[in-house]
Design a protein around this motif. Structure first.
Motif, PDB file in Angstrom:
ATOM      1  N   LEU A 168       0.787  -1.362  -0.047  1.00 52.87           N
ATOM      2  CA  LEU A 168       0.006  -0.083   0.048  1.00 52.87           C
ATOM      3  C   LEU A 168       0.849   1.165  -0.105  1.00 52.87           C
ATOM      4  CD1 LEU A 168      -2.501  -1.091   2.639  1.00 52.87           C
ATOM      5  CD2 LEU A 168      -3.110  -0.367   0.057  1.00 52.87           C
ATOM      6  N   SER A 169       1.985   1.224   0.780  1.00 54.88           N
ATOM      7  CA  SER A 169       2.714   2.419   0.936  1.00 54.88           C
ATOM      8  C   SER A 169       3.858   2.608  -0.076  1.00 54.88           C
ATOM      9  CB  SER A 169       3.094   2.430   2.341  1.00 54.88           C
ATOM     10  OG  SER A 169       4.241   1.527   2.721  1.00 54.88           O
ATOM     11  N   GLY A 170       4.225   1.506  -0.393  1.00 59.62           N
ATOM     12  CA  GLY A 170       5.374   1.362  -1.511  1.00 59.62           C
ATOM     13  C   GLY A 170       6.616   1.609  -0.489  1.00 59.62           C
ATOM     14  N   GLY A 171       6.744   1.303   0.756  1.00 55.09           N
ATOM     15  CA  GLY A 171       7.944   1.470   1.509  1.00 55.09           C
ATOM     16  C   GLY A 171       7.742   0.654   2.667  1.00 55.09           C
ATOM     17  N   ARG A 172       8.508   0.711   3.778  1.00 52.92           N
ATOM     18  CA  ARG A 172       8.645   0.099   4.872  1.00 52.92           C
ATOM     19  C   ARG A 172       8.252   0.984   6.096  1.00 52.92           C
ATOM     20  NH1 ARG A 172      13.254  -3.090   5.237  1.00 52.92           N
ATOM     21  NH2 ARG A 172      14.624  -1.508   4.009  1.00 52.92           N
ATOM     22  N   ARG A 173       7.869   2.298   5.794  1.00 52.05           N
ATOM     23  CA  ARG A 173       7.665   3.113   6.761  1.00 52.05           C
ATOM     24  C   ARG A 173       6.281   2.947   7.620  1.00 52.05           C
ATOM     25  NH1 ARG A 173       9.737   4.746   2.454  1.00 52.05           N
ATOM     26  NH2 ARG A 173      11.877   5.267   2.464  1.00 52.05           N
ATOM     27  N   PHE A 174       6.123   3.207   8.737  1.00 48.49           N
ATOM     28  CA  PHE A 174       4.967   3.135   9.487  1.00 48.49           C
ATOM     29  C   PHE A 174       4.707   4.682  10.268  1.00 48.49           C
ATOM     30  CE2 PHE A 174       5.989  -1.337   8.982  1.00 48.49           C
ATOM     31  CZ  PHE A 174       4.560  -2.064   8.837  1.00 48.49           C
ATOM     32  N   PRO A 175       3.572   4.949  10.496  1.00 53.84           N
ATOM     33  CA  PRO A 175       2.602   4.164  10.410  1.00 53.84           C
ATOM     34  C   PRO A 175       1.951   4.559   8.804  1.00 53.84           C
ATOM     35  CG  PRO A 175       1.960   6.436  11.151  1.00 53.84           C
ATOM     36  CD  PRO A 175       3.390   6.216  11.261  1.00 53.84           C
ATOM     37  N   VAL A 176       1.155   3.482   8.170  1.00 52.22           N
ATOM     38  CA  VAL A 176       0.431   3.576   7.194  1.00 52.22           C
ATOM     39  C   VAL A 176      -1.178   3.490   7.590  1.00 52.22           C
ATOM     40  CG1 VAL A 176      -0.155   2.210   4.663  1.00 52.22           C
ATOM     41  CG2 VAL A 176       2.068   2.039   5.960  1.00 52.22           C
ATOM     42  N   VAL A 177      -1.692   4.630   7.023  1.00 51.84           N
ATOM     43  CA  VAL A 177      -3.146   5.238   7.413  1.00 51.84           C
ATOM     44  C   VAL A 177      -3.978   4.984   5.993  1.00 51.84           C
ATOM     45  CG1 VAL A 177      -4.522   6.683   8.408  1.00 51.84           C
ATOM     46  CG2 VAL A 177      -2.201   6.551   8.980  1.00 51.84           C
ATOM     47  N   VAL A 178      -5.016   4.229   6.154  1.00 48.13           N
ATOM     48  CA  VAL A 178      -5.646   4.119   4.835  1.00 48.13           C
ATOM     49  C   VAL A 178      -7.237   4.746   5.315  1.00 48.13           C
ATOM     50  CG1 VAL A 178      -6.716   2.650   3.155  1.00 48.13           C
ATOM     51  CG2 VAL A 178      -4.589   2.022   4.135  1.00 48.13           C
ATOM     52  N   ILE A 179      -7.220   5.861   4.781  1.00 45.81           N
ATOM     53  CA  ILE A 179      -8.811   6.612   5.125  1.00 45.81           C
ATOM     54  C   ILE A 179      -9.621   6.623   3.762  1.00 45.81           C
ATOM     55  CG2 ILE A 179      -9.768   8.710   5.703  1.00 45.81           C
ATOM     56  CD1 ILE A 179      -7.073   9.332   7.120  1.00 45.81           C
ATOM     57  N   ASN A 180     -10.644   5.793   3.648  1.00 48.26           N
ATOM     58  CA  ASN A 180     -11.546   5.743   2.503  1.00 48.26           C
ATOM     59  C   ASN A 180     -10.960   5.348   1.379  1.00 48.26           C
ATOM     60  OD1 ASN A 180     -13.865   6.420   3.986  1.00 48.26           O
ATOM     61  ND2 ASN A 180     -13.262   8.692   3.982  1.00 48.26           N
ATOM     62  N   GLY A 181      -9.935   4.266   1.423  1.00 48.31           N
ATOM     63  CA  GLY A 181      -9.036   4.032   0.157  1.00 48.31           C
ATOM     64  C   GLY A 181      -7.894   4.775   0.084  1.00 48.31           C
ATOM     65  N   GLU A 182      -7.718   5.959   0.714  1.00 53.17           N
ATOM     66  CA  GLU A 182      -6.489   6.662   0.358  1.00 53.17           C
ATOM     67  C   GLU A 182      -5.303   6.343   1.494  1.00 53.17           C
ATOM     68  OE1 GLU A 182      -6.146   8.919  -1.939  1.00 53.17           O
ATOM     69  OE2 GLU A 182      -7.974   8.489  -3.054  1.00 53.17           O
ATOM     70  N   VAL A 183      -4.032   6.216   0.613  1.00 50.95           N
ATOM     71  CA  VAL A 183      -3.181   5.879   1.744  1.00 50.95           C
ATOM     72  C   VAL A 183      -2.150   6.980   2.068  1.00 50.95           C
ATOM     73  CG1 VAL A 183      -0.993   4.550   1.918  1.00 50.95           C
ATOM     74  CG2 VAL A 183      -2.931   3.668   0.334  1.00 50.95           C
ATOM     75  N   ILE A 184      -2.134   7.167   3.371  1.00 51.93           N
ATOM     76  CA  ILE A 184      -1.146   8.291   3.989  1.00 51.93           C
ATOM     77  C   ILE A 184      -0.250   7.543   4.593  1.00 51.93           C
ATOM     78  CG2 ILE A 184      -1.253  10.274   5.620  1.00 51.93           C
ATOM     79  CD1 ILE A 184      -4.615   9.782   4.742  1.00 51.93           C
ATOM     80  N   VAL A 185       1.237   8.195   4.445  1.00 52.65           N
ATOM     81  CA  VAL A 185       2.243   7.321   5.055  1.00 52.65           C
ATOM     82  C   VAL A 185       3.047   8.676   5.951  1.00 52.65           C
ATOM     83  CG1 VAL A 185       4.287   6.323   5.094  1.00 52.65           C
ATOM     84  CG2 VAL A 185       2.740   6.066   3.105  1.00 52.65           C
ATOM     85  N   GLY A 186       2.786   8.090   7.381  1.00 48.52           N
ATOM     86  CA  GLY A 186       3.228   8.935   8.126  1.00 48.52           C
ATOM     87  C   GLY A 186       2.414   9.538   9.247  1.00 48.52           C
ATOM     88  N   TYR A 187       2.630  10.256  10.492  1.00 52.78           N
ATOM     89  CA  TYR A 187       1.641  10.725  11.095  1.00 52.78           C
ATOM     90  C   TYR A 187       1.745  12.197  10.610  1.00 52.78           C
ATOM     91  CZ  TYR A 187       0.122  13.535  15.332  1.00 52.78           C
ATOM     92  OH  TYR A 187      -0.668  14.495  16.122  1.00 52.78           O
ATOM     93  N   SER A 188       0.278  12.519  10.235  1.00 51.37           N
ATOM     94  CA  SER A 188       0.194  13.896   9.315  1.00 51.37           C
ATOM     95  C   SER A 188      -1.499  14.260   9.642  1.00 51.37           C
ATOM     96  CB  SER A 188       0.685  13.648   8.095  1.00 51.37           C
ATOM     97  OG  SER A 188       0.491  14.856   6.995  1.00 51.37           O
ATOM     98  N   PRO A 189      -1.790  14.763  10.729  1.00 57.94           N
ATOM     99  CA  PRO A 189      -3.069  15.115  10.825  1.00 57.94           C
ATOM    100  C   PRO A 189      -3.676  15.907   9.400  1.00 57.94           C
ATOM    101  CG  PRO A 189      -1.793  15.548  12.944  1.00 57.94           C
ATOM    102  CD  PRO A 189      -0.760  15.196  11.966  1.00 57.94           C
ATOM    103  N   ASP A 190      -3.001  16.890   9.182  1.00 58.43           N
ATOM    104  CA  ASP A 190      -3.638  17.659   8.157  1.00 58.43           C
ATOM    105  C   ASP A 190      -3.965  16.964   6.792  1.00 58.43           C
ATOM    106  OD1 ASP A 190      -2.711  19.904   9.305  1.00 58.43           O
ATOM    107  OD2 ASP A 190      -1.097  20.471   8.093  1.00 58.43           O
ATOM    108  N   LYS A 191      -3.177  15.809   6.384  1.00 53.15           N
ATOM    109  CA  LYS A 191      -3.533  14.861   5.380  1.00 53.15           C
ATOM    110  C   LYS A 191      -4.602  14.027   6.068  1.00 53.15           C
ATOM    111  CE  LYS A 191       0.884  14.841   3.700  1.00 53.15           C
ATOM    112  NZ  LYS A 191       2.170  13.889   3.727  1.00 53.15           N
ATOM    113  N   PHE A 192      -4.766  13.553   7.161  1.00 53.05           N
ATOM    114  CA  PHE A 192      -5.715  12.898   7.717  1.00 53.05           C
ATOM    115  C   PHE A 192      -7.084  13.587   7.429  1.00 53.05           C
ATOM    116  CE2 PHE A 192      -2.909  11.041  11.275  1.00 53.05           C
ATOM    117  CZ  PHE A 192      -2.142  10.239  10.297  1.00 53.05           C
TER     118      PHE A 192
END
Ligand code: SF4
Ligand code: FES
Lengths: 108, 88, 106
Positions: free
Chosen positions: B53-77
């Motif tokens: 999903l993330s194309g890497g090995r970094r966590f967290p990987v957050v999936v919101i309604n099918g969209e993938v966000i890598v990293g802690y990023s409230p703005d993107k959430f």
């Protein structure tokens, strides 16, 4: 060796590695303590202080690039964030680590 | 307007904990998995899914309604949460 | 400050080409290597976490640490993935058939 003693020795070893690279331990002492503790545990369980925030694959060539400090292998990405992925290390001039965003390398 | 949120996390990763905390504090329901806490035979599949999903090995990987966000990023959430006026 | 301190180690002929030998001048861990006929001396201690470099692979001028695979150039000691980091190198000379390593100021 006790966990605390090993944490101290990792701190000493890694400080010598990251300083010439332009990084220091984060001023967020709690974060640093949590991460070093996790690394000591990973070292005990898996043989090396692997990154607490990146996953291993079992492929040695890949996994050795996420042994702490992994800065040399992710330099452009970390320099852009001014911190490493975990935030254990930040650029030398950083005083407010919470202001540094975490974003993936394809957004550099 | 119910958002579907899934967090791939490592128990050792502070930003994964902060991510879960952010969803808790925002009162948004989510599912998660601490990949490193799974039984050995399930770890690889969960990790591979996160890597894919993330194309890497970094966590967290957050999936919101099918969209993938890598990293802690409230703005993107927020951008991807429909309940918050984000999403498409 | 101590002056130069040349310490005799092993016979020149006992360092084979494309390989290394661990020596201990004044108790210091040093690897002698020979690549394409030329001798080099580097610290037997990795810049990452201090593992002995002995047991690591030597390919051309590149010595790989057996612990986590950090790679160093034996000519300069420089870490290939970040030139700011390196392992120590030592001057050496061959006299009376023996390799002498300079460990002064150690
Ligand atoms: S991201 Fe930071 S803590 Fe994690 S391995 Fe790399 S340098 Fe160490
Ligand atoms: S100690 Fe040499 S690569 Fe880690």
């Amino acid at each position: 060796m006790s966990t605390d003693a090993r944490k101290e020795s990792l701190r000493y070893l890694f400080e010598r590695v990251v300083t010439p690279l332009g990084y220091k331990f984060s001023p967020d002492e709690q974060l640093v303590d949590d991460l070093l503790e996790a690394e000591v545990q990973l070292e005990q369980d898996h043989g090396a202080p692997f990154c607490p925030c990146q996953g291993r694959t079992g492929v040695r060539e890949e996994d050795m690039k996420i042994v702490c400090p992994c800065i040399p292998f992710h330099r452009a990405h970390f320099d852009a964030m001014r911190r490493c992925w975990c935030g254990l290390y930040v650029h030398l001039d950083v005083t407010d680590p919470d202001s540094l965003p975490q974003f993936p390398p394809d957004e550099v | 307007m119910v958002d579907e949120v899934f967090v791939y996390a490592l128990s050792t990763c502070p930003w994964c904990r902060k991510t879960k905390q952010w969803f808790d504090d925002s009162r948004i329901a989510y599912d998660f998995v601490d990949v490193d806490k799974l039984p050995d035979d399930e770890q690889d599949a969960a990790a591979d899914k996160a890597y894919e999903l993330s194309g890497g090995r970094r966590f967290p990987v957050v999936v919101i309604n099918g969209e993938v966000i890598v990293g802690y990023s409230p703005d993107k959430f927020l951008e991807h949460l429909k309940g918050w006026g984000g999403g498409s | 400050m101590t002056g130069p301190c040349w310490v005799p180690t092993i016979d020149d002929t006992t360092v084979p080409d494309g390989a290394y030998v661990a020596v201990f001048p004044k108790g210091l861990g040093v690897l002698l290597t020979r690549v394409d006929g030329d001798l080099y001396a580097v610290a037997n201690k990795c810049a990452h976490m201090g593992c002995p470099m002995e047991g690591g692979k030597l390919e051309g001028y590149v010595l790989t640490c057996p612990c986590h695979d950090w790679r160093f150039d034996v000519r300069t000691g420089v870490f290939l993935d970040a030139p700011e980091l390196s392992i120590r190198t030592f001057p050496l000379k061959v006299e009376d058939g023996k390799v002498h390593v300079e460990v002064g100021g150690a």
